[in-house]
Design an enzyme around this catalytic site. Structure first.
Site, mmCIF file in Angstrom:
data_model
loop_
_atom_site.group_PDB
_atom_site.id
_atom_site.type_symbol
_atom_site.label_atom_id
_atom_site.label_comp_id
_atom_site.label_asym_id
_atom_site.label_seq_id
_atom_site.Cartn_x
_atom_site.Cartn_y
_atom_site.Cartn_z
ATOM 1 N N GLY A 1 -5.154 -21.855 20.057
ATOM 2 C CA GLY A 1 -4.050 -22.496 20.789
ATOM 3 C C GLY A 1 -3.395 -21.664 21.878
ATOM 4 O O GLY A 1 -2.714 -22.214 22.747
ATOM 5 N N SER B 1 9.801 -16.908 22.016
ATOM 6 C CA SER B 1 8.938 -17.276 23.136
ATOM 7 C C SER B 1 8.196 -16.066 23.722
ATOM 8 O O SER B 1 8.768 -14.996 23.894
ATOM 9 C CB SER B 1 9.780 -17.931 24.231
ATOM 10 O OG SER B 1 9.020 -18.097 25.394
ATOM 11 N N LYS C 1 13.408 -30.984 26.084
ATOM 12 C CA LYS C 1 12.331 -31.542 26.909
ATOM 13 C C LYS C 1 12.561 -32.998 27.321
ATOM 14 O O LYS C 1 12.084 -33.417 28.372
ATOM 15 C CB LYS C 1 10.992 -31.416 26.174
ATOM 16 C CG LYS C 1 10.508 -29.971 26.099
ATOM 17 C CD LYS C 1 9.126 -29.889 25.506
ATOM 18 C CE LYS C 1 8.518 -28.535 25.815
ATOM 19 N NZ LYS C 1 7.086 -28.457 25.556
ATOM 20 N N TYR D 1 -0.709 -21.376 17.677
ATOM 21 C CA TYR D 1 -1.318 -20.134 18.190
ATOM 22 C C TYR D 1 -0.847 -18.879 17.469
ATOM 23 O O TYR D 1 -1.225 -17.771 17.852
ATOM 24 C CB TYR D 1 -1.105 -20.000 19.708
ATOM 25 C CG TYR D 1 0.332 -19.907 20.142
ATOM 26 C CD1 TYR D 1 1.033 -18.705 20.073
ATOM 27 C CD2 TYR D 1 1.005 -21.021 20.608
ATOM 28 C CE1 TYR D 1 2.358 -18.628 20.453
ATOM 29 C CE2 TYR D 1 2.329 -20.952 20.997
ATOM 30 C CZ TYR D 1 3.001 -19.752 20.919
ATOM 31 O OH TYR D 1 4.306 -19.688 21.287
ATOM 32 N N ALA E 1 2.259 -36.210 15.315
ATOM 33 C CA ALA E 1 2.845 -37.179 16.253
ATOM 34 C C ALA E 1 4.160 -36.663 16.823
ATOM 35 O O ALA E 1 5.046 -37.441 17.154
ATOM 36 C CB ALA E 1 3.043 -38.524 15.567
ATOM 37 N N GLY E 2 4.271 -35.346 16.957
ATOM 38 C CA GLY E 2 5.460 -34.755 17.573
ATOM 39 C C GLY E 2 5.220 -34.538 19.064
ATOM 40 O O GLY E 2 4.338 -35.168 19.672
ATOM 41 N N ASP F 1 2.238 -28.755 30.323
ATOM 42 C CA ASP F 1 1.614 -28.511 29.017
ATOM 43 C C ASP F 1 0.292 -29.271 28.879
ATOM 44 O O ASP F 1 -0.655 -28.780 28.254
ATOM 45 C CB ASP F 1 2.545 -28.956 27.873
ATOM 46 C CG ASP F 1 3.699 -27.986 27.646
ATOM 47 O OD1 ASP F 1 3.558 -26.793 27.975
ATOM 48 O OD2 ASP F 1 4.742 -28.424 27.128
HETATM 49 N N1 NAP Z 1 -0.239 -23.833 22.127
HETATM 50 C C1 NAP Z 1 0.830 -24.244 22.767
HETATM 51 O O1 NAP Z 1 1.039 -23.974 23.954
HETATM 52 C C2 NAP Z 1 1.810 -25.109 22.046
HETATM 53 C C3 NAP Z 1 2.649 -25.988 22.776
HETATM 54 C C4 NAP Z 1 3.534 -26.803 22.056
HETATM 55 C C5 NAP Z 1 3.586 -26.724 20.677
HETATM 56 N N2 NAP Z 1 2.772 -25.868 20.005
HETATM 57 C C6 NAP Z 1 2.789 -25.794 18.542
HETATM 58 O O2 NAP Z 1 2.503 -27.085 18.037
HETATM 59 C C7 NAP Z 1 3.156 -27.283 16.789
HETATM 60 C C8 NAP Z 1 3.874 -28.616 16.807
HETATM 61 O O3 NAP Z 1 4.921 -28.574 17.767
HETATM 62 P P1 NAP Z 1 5.747 -29.875 18.171
HETATM 63 O O4 NAP Z 1 6.602 -29.512 19.306
HETATM 64 O O5 NAP Z 1 4.863 -31.065 18.297
HETATM 65 O O6 NAP Z 1 6.660 -30.070 16.855
HETATM 66 P P2 NAP Z 1 7.335 -31.396 16.325
HETATM 67 O O7 NAP Z 1 7.645 -32.323 17.452
HETATM 68 O O8 NAP Z 1 8.444 -30.958 15.420
HETATM 69 O O9 NAP Z 1 6.191 -32.098 15.413
HETATM 70 C C9 NAP Z 1 5.769 -31.502 14.223
HETATM 71 C C10 NAP Z 1 4.555 -32.244 13.677
HETATM 72 O O10 NAP Z 1 4.122 -31.567 12.488
HETATM 73 C C11 NAP Z 1 4.070 -32.501 11.404
HETATM 74 N N3 NAP Z 1 4.376 -31.862 10.131
HETATM 75 C C12 NAP Z 1 5.419 -31.072 9.843
HETATM 76 N N4 NAP Z 1 5.368 -30.698 8.533
HETATM 77 C C13 NAP Z 1 4.255 -31.291 8.014
HETATM 78 C C14 NAP Z 1 3.647 -31.297 6.724
HETATM 79 N N5 NAP Z 1 4.184 -30.602 5.682
HETATM 80 N N6 NAP Z 1 2.509 -31.984 6.548
HETATM 81 C C15 NAP Z 1 1.960 -32.669 7.577
HETATM 82 N N7 NAP Z 1 2.491 -32.718 8.822
HETATM 83 C C16 NAP Z 1 3.613 -32.043 9.032
HETATM 84 C C17 NAP Z 1 5.121 -33.528 11.761
HETATM 85 O O11 NAP Z 1 4.916 -34.691 11.005
HETATM 86 P P3 NAP Z 1 6.154 -35.690 10.677
HETATM 87 O O12 NAP Z 1 6.286 -36.560 11.896
HETATM 88 O O13 NAP Z 1 5.728 -36.393 9.459
HETATM 89 O O14 NAP Z 1 7.365 -34.814 10.461
HETATM 90 C C18 NAP Z 1 4.840 -33.699 13.266
HETATM 91 O O15 NAP Z 1 3.708 -34.484 13.488
HETATM 92 C C19 NAP Z 1 4.078 -26.066 16.604
HETATM 93 O O16 NAP Z 1 3.454 -25.173 15.712
HETATM 94 C C20 NAP Z 1 4.171 -25.461 17.990
HETATM 95 O O17 NAP Z 1 4.360 -24.065 17.949
HETATM 96 C C21 NAP Z 1 1.887 -25.066 20.668
#
Ligand code: NAP
Length: 270
Positions: free
Chosen positions: A236, A10, A61, A215, A125-126, A98
């Site tokens: 990001g 972090s 969360k 990011y 869709a996470g 967020d």
């Molecule tokens: N900029 C910011 O402030 C900020 C804030 C939050 C998060 N983030 C970033 O956002 C990203 C997602 O975070 P999250 O919390 O949403 O994670 P998460 O809940 O684990 O969701 C991960 C997402 O990525 C998809 N995915 C994983 N592997 C894949 C692949 N090989 N091909 C296609 N899709 C794939 C997953 O699809 P499935 O459902 O099919 O597994 C799901 O939609 C991370 O990189 C995180 O660092 C950035």
């Protein structure tokens, strides 16, 4: 201490401790790696430990919601919290900043973007996708298209958020870009250690903004492709930076600034 928990990567301690110094407040922001089973005990101990509050990250969360005396409409709407405030009577208040960070970032980096500019495509869709979709719907976007590798998860998000969403199959993701005004990558693809997002941009209008929630790196392969074809981009990091001032407002009644110096300091660590 478990090094596998994401908390150790972090950038938040650097961000918040910069502001403590800048505002001359005798406080400290520390990463605490709390195991899933211990989150309720940890949160209930906050008043006794003298904490003003905490930020929450994966995997807490959603589970932390059970410990709040009050959750505001944003936290309830997204179904996840990133911010807890310890109130003067020791009770806990939960919200989510967020979504504010997500919208504020695009407003800063592409100020001409308007919610009624046209359809928005969200890939993923996470947790990040849920936040982005809630924020977009709240800002007034009327047409949000979502595609996720695991289709059922996209259907669950659509059902939970009730936003103006249409769910598309994973193999439709290239075509669904047609006519879009904004594309959001809300997957982890393109992040350091992950392959680039598997998405062809040929149907995406050249004026469409491409926003990557990832990011690290700052310019992901998706953003580099978008730039090459002339699309405006949104990186990001600003989402992470902009979710933090409202936390300070809630904890200390102060709204600190995301200065270029602060941004550069965090960028230098990526
Ligand atoms: N900029 C910011 O402030 C900020 C804030 C939050 C998060 N983030 C970033 O956002 C990203 C997602 O975070 P999250 O919390 O949403 O994670 P998460 O809940 O684990 O969701 C991960 C997402 O990525 C998809 N995915 C994983 N592997 C894949 C692949 N090989 N091909 C296609 N899709 C794939 C997953 O699809 P499935 O459902 O099919 O597994 C799901 O939609 C991370 O990189 C995180 O660092 C950035």
């Amino acid at each position: 201490m478990r090094t596998s928990l994401p908390i150790h990567q972090s950038r938040s301690p650097m961000l918040h401790n910069y502001w403590f110094k800048q505002h001359n407040i005798a406080g400290i922001y520390i990463p605490l790696a709390v195991k899933p089973d211990d989150i309720h005990t940890a949160l209930r101990a906050l008043p006794a430990l003298g904490f003003s509050g905490v930020n929450l990250t994966i995997p807490h969360k959603q589970t932390a919601m059970a410990d709040m005396a009050e959750i505001d409409a944003v936290g309830r709407g997204i179904g996840a919290l990133n911010l807890v405030v310890v109130r003067p009577d020791g009770s806990l208040f939960g919200t989510n900043t967020d979504a504010y960070g997500f919208i504020q970032n695009i407003r800063q980096l592409q100020p001409e973007w308007r919610p009624d500019a046209g359809p928005v495509v969200v890939i993923g869709a996470g947790g990040a996708s849920r936040t982005a979709i809630w924020a977009l719907a709240d800002a007034g976007v009327k047409d949000i298209r979502i595609a996720n590798r695991t289709h059922e998860r996209a259907l669950t998000v659509a059902k939970a958020l009730g936003a103006p969403l249409t769910v598309h199959r994973w193999d439709e993701r290239h075509d669904v870009l047609e006519g879009a005004a904004l594309l959001v990558n809300a997957t982890n693809q393109g992040m350091i250690g992950q392959p680039p997002l598997d998405l062809r941009l040929d149907k995406l209008p050249k004026r469409a903004i491409v926003y990557d929630i990832v990011y690290n790196p700052i310019v992901t392969p998706l953003l580099a492709d978008a730039q090459k074809r002339g699309n405006p981009i949104v990186t990001g990091l600003g989402m992470l930076l902009n979710q933090a001032p409202p936390a300070w407002k809630a904890w200390f009644g102060i709204e600190p600034k995301v200065t270029p110096e602060l941004r550069a300091m965090i960028e230098a660590t990526l």
